[in-house]
Design an enzyme around this catalytic site. Structure first.
Site, short mmCIF file in Angstrom:
data_model
loop_
_atom_site.label_atom_id
_atom_site.label_comp_id
_atom_site.label_asym_id
_atom_site.label_seq_id
_atom_site.Cartn_x
_atom_site.Cartn_y
_atom_site.Cartn_z
N CYS A 51 23.64 39.29 -16.27
CA CYS A 51 22.35 39.93 -16.58
C CYS A 51 21.20 39.00 -16.23
CB CYS A 51 22.31 40.27 -18.06
SG CYS A 51 20.67 40.71 -18.64
N CYS A 54 19.20 37.75 -19.54
CA CYS A 54 19.78 36.89 -20.58
C CYS A 54 19.27 35.45 -20.46
CB CYS A 54 21.32 36.93 -20.52
SG CYS A 54 22.05 38.35 -21.38
N HIS A 113 21.87 40.49 -25.67
CA HIS A 113 22.04 41.52 -24.64
C HIS A 113 22.42 42.87 -25.25
CE1 HIS A 113 22.92 42.74 -20.46
NE2 HIS A 113 24.00 43.34 -20.91
N ASN A 153 11.27 51.71 -21.40
CA ASN A 153 12.21 52.72 -20.90
C ASN A 153 13.57 52.36 -21.46
OD1 ASN A 153 10.38 54.11 -19.24
ND2 ASN A 153 10.65 52.59 -17.61
N SER A 161 16.57 49.94 -15.49
CA SER A 161 17.45 49.35 -14.49
C SER A 161 18.25 48.16 -15.00
CB SER A 161 16.65 48.97 -13.23
OG SER A 161 15.50 48.23 -13.57
N HIS A 164 19.83 45.14 -20.85
CA HIS A 164 19.34 44.16 -21.83
C HIS A 164 18.05 44.74 -22.45
CE1 HIS A 164 19.12 39.77 -23.12
NE2 HIS A 164 18.05 40.34 -23.66
N HIS A 166 14.65 45.63 -23.39
CA HIS A 166 13.37 45.06 -22.98
C HIS A 166 12.33 46.15 -22.81
CE1 HIS A 166 14.91 46.49 -19.09
NE2 HIS A 166 13.67 46.42 -18.64
N GLN A 168 8.08 46.78 -21.12
CA GLN A 168 7.22 46.32 -20.05
C GLN A 168 5.76 46.45 -20.47
OE1 GLN A 168 8.13 47.55 -15.99
NE2 GLN A 168 9.92 48.69 -16.68
O1 G1P Z 1 10.42 48.70 -13.77
P1 G1P Z 1 11.83 49.23 -13.66
O2 G1P Z 1 12.55 49.22 -14.98
O3 G1P Z 1 12.62 48.58 -12.57
O4 G1P Z 1 11.65 50.75 -13.22
C1 G1P Z 1 11.53 51.84 -14.11
O5 G1P Z 1 10.30 51.84 -14.81
C2 G1P Z 1 9.11 51.98 -14.03
C3 G1P Z 1 7.92 52.06 -14.98
O6 G1P Z 1 8.04 53.13 -15.90
C4 G1P Z 1 9.18 53.22 -13.12
O7 G1P Z 1 8.09 53.21 -12.23
C5 G1P Z 1 10.49 53.25 -12.32
O8 G1P Z 1 10.58 54.46 -11.59
C6 G1P Z 1 11.67 53.10 -13.27
O9 G1P Z 1 12.87 53.10 -12.55
#
Ligand code: G1P
Ligand code: G1P
Lengths: 346, 346
Positions: A51, A54, A113, A153, A161, A164, A166, A168
């Site tokens: 990961c 991590c 994780h 997300n 993606s 773990h 997290h 943003q």
């Molecule tokens: O930033 P990540 O996790 O790679 O990507 C994910 O979140 C982003 C922000 O919501 C989006 O734009 C992406 O389509 C999604 O796959």
């Protein structure tokens, strides 16, 4: 035959955006023959050497994570917004565009994780809130940043993606579409009534007692009257504050408590690690006073019928209007009635 | 360093909705570690005895499909909108709602269970267009119907619950959100310039030659300057007409031709039956004259990198603003350069 909001198709107004949602309560009777999602296998170890989030591991750009012990923030290796974007503008009649600057950050909720928010201790969630405050404060010191979007997300069905846990932060030089719509509605109400529209909305929901999922001294979780996603909720601070920096130590504890409470209910609903996109809406920064703004957090979860059958926002919804099947009142009742103990702990 | 729309993050204005999209061209370099979709198995027979849309079969409500030979329309057994909804209204301060009446129709494109639009003969697509006209005409005879949304969800990734190629029509008593936004933009432009904004936009794109995917005498397919989905396109009739009823026989042939042309390119892009939601936007009905409106059709396909990796419109996109990775110009070039012969026919 007399009209009933529990039975007949109708539209409801979203007071935060000025937009409408179509509600079709009778439609849950529809048999489901469509796509069934795979249940993501979830046997994550506490530490995964592969990961890139991590502690101590190497990231895709070659940098190495420190052996962090609490939550940990860094700049996204694949930021959608960049700080060194040169300015540019196109104003060619029907073609209008302009450059956008920003900073994208990643916040690991903890070194573990395997622990999502509902599985973390309240004290450890407080540390995440502390870090959100630090990040918000540091980012807003850049005069050119006008809006800071904190979000998560969760689950691969939500495009996450890396498993773990997290979140943003995308901070940028203009106010994006959704908060811009809310700004207008907040302002209109504040100018008319001298109060926050969300303060009045909370009072109304407390009187009705039909859409509240859970609450504590400082926060309340509601399935909004105009919810689009089947089990969408909104977390509102009872005190009318503009952004996360204003929360007191006591409020931060209450925020951690309700975050845990709500996400446990979500996990318990279909006995699965419940996927969603969630994020806070707060006043724009470096843009004067915004007394009309009221901090809140949206949870947009896609599941509808089970851990593997989601609501598709497609055809009609993309081209015409958001549409939902179960009523917000039914969703709130189901969530409210669920246990406050995580199903994996029973 | 000077600003480049091919390289640097920027925002673009959608002239049809007044909203912006964030474009991050550099972001395609991001490695993908997230969800990979299953490739739906596609070995459909020409007739499937278990399909409730095939000719002669029994539907879930017990009714039996006639042994239809061309396209076939019927009222959705699980309509989200109903014709016999009683009227009702709630105006309780912050809670605003009102009943909504409507009719939901299903259109099987042909008796064949295995033929999607790109695989059908042009003459057979003309029959689908004839049926769309008949339906539009019949539905608009109901004085209370104000808007008719014709659309298709294609592929199980788009929530399509039955693989027999079909579209839907939802007709209703108010104008839904998306066409309502477009109405405002069409009107503003028409009042200022006495022309359709889309006519001028088509002229501009014909001059630039950067975003056209294909065209014929009567229709043009463009990746709009403000496209949100990676390979989003818009089909525009060169003649400024308000709705599908105005198309001449010759235009209907050209419409069938470009529908086939565009969807073949889509299938060829990742050599897969390309999923999308597509639908027409047309002037509201039973609502006086709408000289400002210009018929067009949007295609919103989710795939980004391959037949199994889609673009997720999640977190930032749901809470803040739509965001895309490749530029519309890159997408248009890729689509334009693809063969006009379906990959399965080679
Ligand atoms: O930033 P990540 O996790 O790679 O990507 C994910 O979140 C982003 C922000 O919501 C989006 O734009 C992406 O389509 C999604 O796959
Ligand atoms: O009507 P269907 O195909 O059963 O359902 C599909 O299309 C509808 C209209 O776009 C959506 O509301 C549903 O979420 C989707 O699953």
């Amino acid at each position: 035959m007399s009209f009933s909001f529990e039975e007949h198709p109708h539209r409801r107004l979203n007071i935060l955006t000025g937009e409408w949602v179509l509600v079709s309560p009778h439609r849950t009777k529809r048999p489901w023959q469509g796509k069934v999602e795979n249940l993501p296998v979830d046997n994550r170890p506490a530490y995964d050497e592969k990961c890139y989030l991590c502690p101590g591991n190497t990231r895709s750009d070659g940098s190495i994570n420190p052996p962090y012990k609490g939550p940990y923030a860094f700049t996204n290796d694949f930021s959608a917004l960049l700080q060194d974007t040169p300015s540019g503008k196109l104003e060619d009649g029907l073609l209008q565009a302009s450059s956008e600057k920003g900073i994208c950050r990643v916040i690991c909720f903890s070194p573990r994780h395997d622990l999502t928010l509902p599985q973390m201790e309240e004290d450890d969630i407080v540390k995440v809130i502390d870090l959100w405050q630090d990040e918000f404060s540091a980012l807003s010191k850049n005069e050119w940043i006008k809006y800071i979007q904190i979000f998560e997300n969760k689950g691969e069905i939500m495009g996450c993606s890396n498993p773990h846990p997290h979140g943003q932060i995308w901070a940028q030089s203009t106010v994006p579409g959704e908060p811009a719509k809310e700004s207008i509605q907040f302002k209109q109400y504040f100018e008319k009534k001298g109060k926050s529209i969300l303060s009045d909305y909370v009072t109304l929901e407390q009187q009705k007692q039909e859409r509240i999922v859970c609450e504590n001294e400082h926060f309340i979780a509601i399935v909004p009257f105009w919810a689009v996603w089947p089990f969408e909720t909104m977390l509102i601070s009872k005190r009318h504050v503009q952004n996360i920096l204003e929360f007191t130590e006591e409020e931060k504890k209450a925020f951690a408590k309700i975050l845990k409470n709500l996400t446990i209910k979500y996990d318990n609903l279909f006995e699965t690690s419940f996927p969603y996109s969630a994020g806070m809406h707060q006043a724009p920064v470096n843009d004067g006073e915004h007394p009309e703004w009221h901090w809140h957090m949206h949870f947009y979860p896609p599941l509808l019928r089970s851990a593997t059958v989601k609501k598709f926002m497609v055809g009609y919804e993309m081209l015409a209007n958001p549409q939902r099947d179960i009523t917000p009142e039914q969703a709130a009742k189901r969530l409210k009635d669920l246990s406050d103990i995580h199903y994996l702990k029973k």
